[in-house]
Design an enzyme around this catalytic site. Structure first.
Site, PDB file in Angstrom:
ATOM      1  N   HIS A  78       0.879  -1.158  -0.009  1.00 33.52           N
ATOM      2  CA  HIS A  78      -0.062   0.097   0.147  1.00 33.52           C
ATOM      3  C   HIS A  78       1.134   1.206   0.064  1.00 33.52           C
ATOM      4  O   HIS A  78       1.375   1.483   1.070  1.00 33.52           O
ATOM      5  CB  HIS A  78      -0.889  -0.072   1.287  1.00 33.52           C
ATOM      6  CG  HIS A  78      -1.886   1.192   1.200  1.00 33.52           C
ATOM      7  ND1 HIS A  78      -3.139   1.284   0.205  1.00 33.52           N
ATOM      8  CD2 HIS A  78      -1.551   2.377   1.731  1.00 33.52           C
ATOM      9  CE1 HIS A  78      -3.479   2.517   0.533  1.00 33.52           C
ATOM     10  NE2 HIS A  78      -2.612   3.213   1.448  1.00 33.52           N
TER      11      HIS A  78
ATOM     12  N   THR B 112      -8.990   9.217  -7.245  1.00 37.89           N
ATOM     13  CA  THR B 112     -10.193   8.702  -6.667  1.00 37.89           C
ATOM     14  C   THR B 112      -9.846   7.493  -5.687  1.00 37.89           C
ATOM     15  O   THR B 112     -10.399   7.342  -4.813  1.00 37.89           O
ATOM     16  CB  THR B 112     -11.167   8.251  -7.627  1.00 37.89           C
ATOM     17  OG1 THR B 112     -10.889   7.332  -8.359  1.00 37.89           O
ATOM     18  CG2 THR B 112     -11.834   9.557  -8.365  1.00 37.89           C
TER      19      THR B 112
ATOM     20  N   HIS C  43      -4.556   4.373  -3.602  1.00 36.16           N
ATOM     21  CA  HIS C  43      -3.756   3.411  -3.499  1.00 36.16           C
ATOM     22  C   HIS C  43      -3.118   3.380  -4.859  1.00 36.16           C
ATOM     23  O   HIS C  43      -3.576   3.344  -5.971  1.00 36.16           O
ATOM     24  CB  HIS C  43      -4.271   2.011  -3.297  1.00 36.16           C
ATOM     25  CG  HIS C  43      -3.443   0.831  -3.480  1.00 36.16           C
ATOM     26  ND1 HIS C  43      -3.317  -0.206  -2.440  1.00 36.16           N
ATOM     27  CD2 HIS C  43      -2.311   0.481  -4.209  1.00 36.16           C
ATOM     28  CE1 HIS C  43      -2.260  -1.167  -2.786  1.00 36.16           C
ATOM     29  NE2 HIS C  43      -1.808  -0.823  -3.674  1.00 36.16           N
TER      30      HIS C  43
ATOM     31  N   HIS D 182      -1.581   3.803  -8.386  1.00 38.56           N
ATOM     32  CA  HIS D 182      -1.712   2.667  -9.526  1.00 38.56           C
ATOM     33  C   HIS D 182      -1.709   3.409 -10.795  1.00 38.56           C
ATOM     34  O   HIS D 182      -1.585   4.759 -10.839  1.00 38.56           O
ATOM     35  CB  HIS D 182      -3.546   2.352  -9.672  1.00 38.56           C
ATOM     36  CG  HIS D 182      -4.336   3.691  -9.405  1.00 38.56           C
ATOM     37  ND1 HIS D 182      -4.822   4.087  -8.071  1.00 38.56           N
ATOM     38  CD2 HIS D 182      -4.916   4.271 -10.283  1.00 38.56           C
ATOM     39  CE1 HIS D 182      -5.433   5.073  -8.501  1.00 38.56           C
ATOM     40  NE2 HIS D 182      -5.898   5.418  -9.640  1.00 38.56           N
TER      41      HIS D 182
ATOM     42  N   HIS E 265      -2.569   3.554 -14.985  1.00 39.30           N
ATOM     43  CA  HIS E 265      -3.639   3.359 -15.819  1.00 39.30           C
ATOM     44  C   HIS E 265      -2.621   2.851 -17.185  1.00 39.30           C
ATOM     45  O   HIS E 265      -1.960   3.608 -17.661  1.00 39.30           O
ATOM     46  CB  HIS E 265      -4.286   4.329 -16.301  1.00 39.30           C
ATOM     47  CG  HIS E 265      -5.119   4.789 -15.157  1.00 39.30           C
ATOM     48  ND1 HIS E 265      -6.656   4.569 -15.005  1.00 39.30           N
ATOM     49  CD2 HIS E 265      -5.062   5.648 -13.943  1.00 39.30           C
ATOM     50  CE1 HIS E 265      -7.066   5.162 -13.913  1.00 39.30           C
ATOM     51  NE2 HIS E 265      -6.126   5.977 -13.455  1.00 39.30           N
TER      52      HIS E 265
END
Ligand code: AMP
Ligand code: ZN
Length: 113
Positions: free
Chosen positions: A45, A94, A97, A99, A101
């Site tokens: 995390h 939003t 954690h 990330h 794309h």
């Protein structure tokens, strides 16, 4: 921990897995913005780019290796793709954690902001 992507990584919430290894998990975005829209996340995390440090940054380069591999497997390596990470409110993050794309499969809009 009340983190959506931690729950996806540990299997509490279902996902369409594309790839997994010791440190990285990748799955299809639930609301795809392009024909190929995969999210690549560190299993650890890390809330956002703001929380990347010398101690945890090795996974970031590994995520780019995974992105390159998945782009080939998903057939977008030659046509092109975008790897995007949003950080904070103004970028529209939003899920807190970290990330990345992976977007492709069609010509992508060129606007950066
Ligand atoms: P961001 O706006 O950069 O924080 O991106 C969060 C992404 O997570 C969005 O593209 C959402 O569509 C995606 N997302 C939210 N919930 C899920 C879920 N349960 N499974 C897959 N993707 C999700
Ligand atoms: Zn998390």
């Amino acid at each position: 921990m009340e983190c959506l992507f931690c729950k996806i990584i540990n299997g509490e919430i279902p996902s369409k897995k594309v790839y997994e290894d010791e440190t990285v998990y990748a799955f299809y975005d639930i609301n795809p913005m392009a024909p190929v829209h995969v999210l690549i996340v560190p299993k650890q995390h890390i809330a956002s780019v703001n929380d990347v440090t010398a101690e945890n940054s090795a996974v970031i380069s590994h995520i780019y290796e995974v992105a390159a591999q998945l782009a080939k497997e998903l057939g977008i390596a030659e046509s092109g793709y975008r790897v995007v990470t949003n950080c904070g409110k103004d970028a529209g993050q939003t899920v807190f954690h970290l990330h990345f794309h992976l977007l492709g499969g069609q010509p992508l809009k060129l606007e950066m902001c």
